[in-house]
Design a protein around this motif. Structure first.
Motif, PDB file in Angstrom:
ATOM      1  N   UNK A   1       0.857  -1.190   0.000  1.00 40.73           N
ATOM      2  CA  UNK A   1       0.000   0.000   0.000  1.00 40.73           C
ATOM      3  C   UNK A   1       0.890   1.236   0.000  1.00 40.73           C
ATOM      4  N   UNK A   2       0.532   2.255  -0.794  1.00 44.16           N
ATOM      5  CA  UNK A   2       1.281   3.518  -0.750  1.00 44.16           C
ATOM      6  C   UNK A   2       0.713   4.354   0.398  1.00 44.16           C
ATOM      7  N   UNK A   3       1.481   4.560   1.456  1.00 43.54           N
ATOM      8  CA  UNK A   3       0.948   5.338   2.589  1.00 43.54           C
ATOM      9  C   UNK A   3       0.796   6.821   2.233  1.00 43.54           C
ATOM     10  N   UNK A   4       0.036   7.525   3.072  1.00 44.80           N
ATOM     11  CA  UNK A   4      -0.169   8.970   2.859  1.00 44.80           C
ATOM     12  C   UNK A   4       1.165   9.699   2.903  1.00 44.80           C
ATOM     13  N   UNK A   5       2.008   9.274   3.805  1.00 46.05           N
ATOM     14  CA  UNK A   5       3.351   9.858   3.913  1.00 46.05           C
ATOM     15  C   UNK A   5       4.181   8.947   4.795  1.00 46.05           C
ATOM     16  N   UNK A   6       5.483   9.075   4.677  1.00 44.23           N
ATOM     17  CA  UNK A   6       6.409   8.419   5.585  1.00 44.23           C
ATOM     18  C   UNK A   6       7.141   9.536   6.318  1.00 44.23           C
ATOM     19  N   UNK A   7       7.176   9.456   7.638  1.00 44.14           N
ATOM     20  CA  UNK A   7       7.852  10.506   8.414  1.00 44.14           C
ATOM     21  C   UNK A   7       8.899   9.861   9.299  1.00 44.14           C
ATOM     22  N   UNK A   8      10.077  10.505   9.366  1.00 38.52           N
ATOM     23  CA  UNK A   8      11.216   9.918  10.091  1.00 38.52           C
ATOM     24  C   UNK A   8      11.710  10.867  11.178  1.00 38.52           C
ATOM     25  N   UNK A   9      11.092  10.831  12.353  1.00 33.94           N
ATOM     26  CA  UNK A   9      11.580  11.677  13.451  1.00 33.94           C
ATOM     27  C   UNK A   9      12.943  11.200  13.937  1.00 33.94           C
TER      28      UNK A   9
ATOM     29  N   UNK B   1       3.693  -3.730  10.821  1.00 28.40           N
ATOM     30  CA  UNK B   1       4.469  -2.515  10.594  1.00 28.40           C
ATOM     31  C   UNK B   1       4.240  -1.883   9.236  1.00 28.40           C
ATOM     32  N   UNK B   2       3.186  -2.334   8.519  1.00 28.28           N
ATOM     33  CA  UNK B   2       2.879  -1.747   7.215  1.00 28.28           C
ATOM     34  C   UNK B   2       1.429  -1.253   7.198  1.00 28.28           C
ATOM     35  N   UNK B   3       1.156  -0.223   6.417  1.00 22.55           N
ATOM     36  CA  UNK B   3      -0.202   0.326   6.409  1.00 22.55           C
ATOM     37  C   UNK B   3      -1.205  -0.619   5.738  1.00 22.55           C
ATOM     38  N   UNK B   4      -2.462  -0.523   6.194  1.00 21.41           N
ATOM     39  CA  UNK B   4      -3.537  -1.301   5.558  1.00 21.41           C
ATOM     40  C   UNK B   4      -4.261  -0.440   4.531  1.00 21.41           C
ATOM     41  N   UNK B   5      -4.154   0.896   4.680  1.00 26.43           N
ATOM     42  CA  UNK B   5      -4.833   1.785   3.717  1.00 26.43           C
ATOM     43  C   UNK B   5      -3.968   3.008   3.428  1.00 26.43           C
ATOM     44  N   UNK B   6      -4.260   3.627   2.267  1.00 26.10           N
ATOM     45  CA  UNK B   6      -3.453   4.756   1.778  1.00 26.10           C
ATOM     46  C   UNK B   6      -3.595   5.988   2.661  1.00 26.10           C
ATOM     47  N   UNK B   7      -4.559   5.984   3.561  1.00 23.31           N
ATOM     48  CA  UNK B   7      -4.745   7.171   4.415  1.00 23.31           C
ATOM     49  C   UNK B   7      -3.816   7.188   5.609  1.00 23.31           C
ATOM     50  N   UNK B   8      -3.119   6.081   5.829  1.00 24.69           N
ATOM     51  CA  UNK B   8      -2.287   5.982   7.030  1.00 24.69           C
ATOM     52  C   UNK B   8      -0.899   6.568   6.794  1.00 24.69           C
ATOM     53  N   UNK B   9      -0.316   7.066   7.886  1.00 22.16           N
ATOM     54  CA  UNK B   9       1.040   7.611   7.853  1.00 22.16           C
ATOM     55  C   UNK B   9       1.980   6.566   8.454  1.00 22.16           C
ATOM     56  N   UNK B  10       3.116   6.346   7.811  1.00 18.30           N
ATOM     57  CA  UNK B  10       4.121   5.443   8.381  1.00 18.30           C
ATOM     58  C   UNK B  10       5.151   6.281   9.129  1.00 18.30           C
ATOM     59  N   UNK B  11       5.318   5.986  10.414  1.00 21.48           N
ATOM     60  CA  UNK B  11       6.379   6.636  11.190  1.00 21.48           C
ATOM     61  C   UNK B  11       7.540   5.656  11.242  1.00 21.48           C
ATOM     62  N   UNK B  12       8.627   6.007  10.579  1.00 23.30           N
ATOM     63  CA  UNK B  12       9.797   5.131  10.544  1.00 23.30           C
ATOM     64  C   UNK B  12      10.804   5.567  11.602  1.00 23.30           C
ATOM     65  N   UNK B  13      11.375   4.608  12.297  1.00 25.41           N
ATOM     66  CA  UNK B  13      12.345   4.930  13.355  1.00 25.41           C
ATOM     67  C   UNK B  13      13.780   4.933  12.837  1.00 25.41           C
ATOM     68  N   UNK B  14      13.923   4.906  11.519  1.00 23.72           N
ATOM     69  CA  UNK B  14      15.253   4.731  10.916  1.00 23.72           C
ATOM     70  C   UNK B  14      16.289   5.729  11.434  1.00 23.72           C
ATOM     71  N   UNK B  15      15.851   6.977  11.758  1.00 18.45           N
ATOM     72  CA  UNK B  15      16.850   7.975  12.181  1.00 18.45           C
ATOM     73  C   UNK B  15      17.192   7.860  13.658  1.00 18.45           C
ATOM     74  N   UNK B  16      16.433   7.076  14.406  1.00 21.43           N
ATOM     75  CA  UNK B  16      16.701   6.971  15.854  1.00 21.43           C
ATOM     76  C   UNK B  16      17.666   5.815  16.086  1.00 21.43           C
ATOM     77  N   UNK B  17      18.908   5.988  15.637  1.00 22.48           N
ATOM     78  CA  UNK B  17      19.853   4.857  15.678  1.00 22.48           C
ATOM     79  C   UNK B  17      21.136   5.184  16.416  1.00 22.48           C
ATOM     80  N   UNK B  18      21.009   6.060  17.408  1.00 23.72           N
ATOM     81  CA  UNK B  18      22.206   6.381  18.202  1.00 23.72           C
ATOM     82  C   UNK B  18      22.460   5.267  19.225  1.00 23.72           C
TER      83      UNK B  18
END
Ligand code: FAD
Ligand code: MLT
Ligand code: ZN
Length: 468
Positions: free
Chosen positions: A55-63, A96-113
């Protein structure tokens, strides 16, 4: 008046859909570069491991930390945008994956200290987006390790492993992820940050966040940092591939070695059909024919090979074993860890179950029998973690209209043998329908009450663990 950052933003001005104030707010929270909206990029975050499509999520955000994550969740909460939490996306139950295109994926990729190692307590604080492999690589030169291993080590994150209470090959010896988490920092759906990362060895001051959040599969909070318990590495390593004629024989051998000072660190099994598939797909020379493979690994400060030889020497049924030490021992794991790669090339019904050890052999035979009732021509590929009674049931050539019947047959058989329908991969979205078969209505109502208390609007991980 535009601030400095917005100035920078302005310099790379690009048209955005003003209406999509969510994207604007997310960029405010984490910066433009860490909000992804290009479908060609975001579809990857929306596709489960080894799946053909997603599914293509609404957006992916990486805090980058808890504060940015809190701002992200507040922005989503304010606009009713549901959030899927994602670490390495190696999960097996689509949590860990969206079920619908309206969902936002919050990725933890940058929190790797990775923080400073606390040598006195043998603990370390890490960002939830750190992969297992990154952590082990940081610890190895210090003679330390996190005593947990899994085939997805290069991609699975410590936050994801905590959220799923991951197990892996060494869990029978050192426990699942739950035993290794000494503290957490986490962000609730409303942006509240809770934190207990101090590392005091004794702490009885109310609810223990690791106990509450480990295994919660992203439904209660976003884990942003973890304090982990480490141990000293035992550098001597040896492994054996032991062909056995029955799972009961393999289990008896593993139990005998577990209960003696043989430094047993892993005991895995691969049934003949699976071994054949792995060898065919990965072009490996079969170690032996039509017998069950038991892979045993010993570790010690020194002499692991001698320990293993001596231990196996007392078991005539292990006379055909193939042994190796050091780097060669790692090579033997190809027959076991190749299952992931080989099976990923096939459309399968995948189930991850646990059986009491005393009922493992009968249970596995019953699983193969019952699975075939609704789909006589299916191909079973079973393997797993022997001393946990953890069986990975992968069933090929199951007609689409028989999927549910086959799942039901297997899971009912597991429950009839006193087992669990979710051993180490969790429930995610894939197993939600079966949870009531394994947990009582009171259990589920209490879990729902906890979810509602911490996430009253159901913002986090919609459809995971519970039907929406
Ligand atoms: P994801 O797949 O990104 O997420 C998994 C779940 O955790 C989702 O519900 C997600 O919402 C939640 N989540 C992720 N990060 C956070 C966070 N920071 N805070 C809150 N919730 C979060 N698993 C085992 O247990 N044992 C094995 O032996 C094993 N072997 C594997 C071998 C292969 C080849 C593969 C592909 C997978 C294997 N797995 C195994 C499954 C998988 O690696 C684990 O479930 C792992 O814990 C998932 O981590 P992840 O970071 O990829 O999580
Ligand atoms: C494993 O032990 O290899 C995993 O848990 C993955 C799987 O089930 O495929
Ligand atoms: Zn496993």
């Amino acid at each position: 008046m535009l601030t400095g950052r917005k100035l920078a933003y302005a310099s790379s001005f690009r048209p955005i859909n003003i209406g999509d104030s969510l994207i604007w707010a997310l960029e405010e929270a984490v910066g433009v570069g860490d909000v992804l909206t290009d479908p060609e990029v975001t579809v990857g975050y929306g596709t489960p491991w080894a799946a053909a499509d997603g599914v293509v999520p609404r957006a992916v955000v990486r805090p980058g930390d808890a504060d940015e994550a809190a701002a992200v969740l507040r922005a989503c909460a304010a606009r009713g945008a549901r959030v899927v939490l994602q670490g390495g996306n190696t999960g097996m139950v689509r949590g860990g994956v969206p079920a619908s295109a309206g969902e936002v994926v919050l990725s933890t990729a940058r929190m790797n200290a990775i923080g400073e190692i606390d040598r006195e307590s043998l603990q370390v604080v890490v960002g939830a987006g750190t992969t297992l492999e990154e952590l082990q690589a940081r610890l190895e030169p210090e003679g330390l390790e996190l005593p947990l291993d899994l085939g997805a080590r290069s991609q699975a994150t410590l936050g994801g492993m905590a959220a799923t209470n991951a197990g892996g090959a060494r869990a029978f010896r050192h426990g699942t992820m739950r035993r290794h988490v000494a503290g957490v920092e986490a962000v609730l759906a409303d942006g509240t940050v809770v934190e207990r990362l101090g590392g005091v060895m004794k702490d009885s001051t109310g609810y223990d966040w690791p106990s509450v959040l480990v295994g919660s599969e992203g439904t209660l909070a976003l884990i942003t940092r973890l304090r982990l318990r480490l141990r000293r590495i035992e550098r001597s390593r040896a492994a054996a591939l032991v062909p056995v004629d029955s799972l009961a024989q393999g289990l008896a051998l593993a139990v005998a070695l577990r209960d003696r000072p043989a430094g047993l660190e892993a005991a895995e099994f691969v049934l003949p059909g699976t071994l054949r598939l792995v060898c065919d797909e990965l072009d490996l020379r079969p170690p032996f024919d039509a017998r069950i493979l038991v892979l045993l690994e010993s570790r010690a400060a020194a002499g692991a090979y001698e320990l293993l030889v001596e231990a196996l020497g007392e078991h005539p049924e292990a006379e055909d074993a193939v042994l190796a030490e050091g780097a060669d021992a790692v090579g033997l794991w190809r027959y076991r860890e190749g299952t992931g790669e080989a099976l990923a090339r096939h459309q399968l019904v995948k189930l991850d179950v646990a059986l009491p050890l005393a009922r493992l052999a009968d249970g596995v035979a019953a699983i193969e029998r019952s699975a075939r009732e609704p789909a006589p021509s299916l191909r079973p590929f079973l393997f797993g973690h022997l001393l946990d009674g953890n069986v990975h049931v992968n069933l090929g050539d199951v007609p689409d209209d028989r999927h549910e019947a086959v799942e039901r047959a297997v899971l009912e058989t597991v429950l009839a043998h006193g087992g669990s329908i979710g051993a180490e991969h969790g429930i995610g979205r894939a197993k939600v329908a079966w949870l009531p078969a394994d947990r009582s209505p009171a259990d589920i109502a209490t879990m729902r009450a906890l979810k509602h208390a911490l996430d009253p609007t159901g913002l986090l991980s919609p459809g995971v663990l519970f039907k929406c």
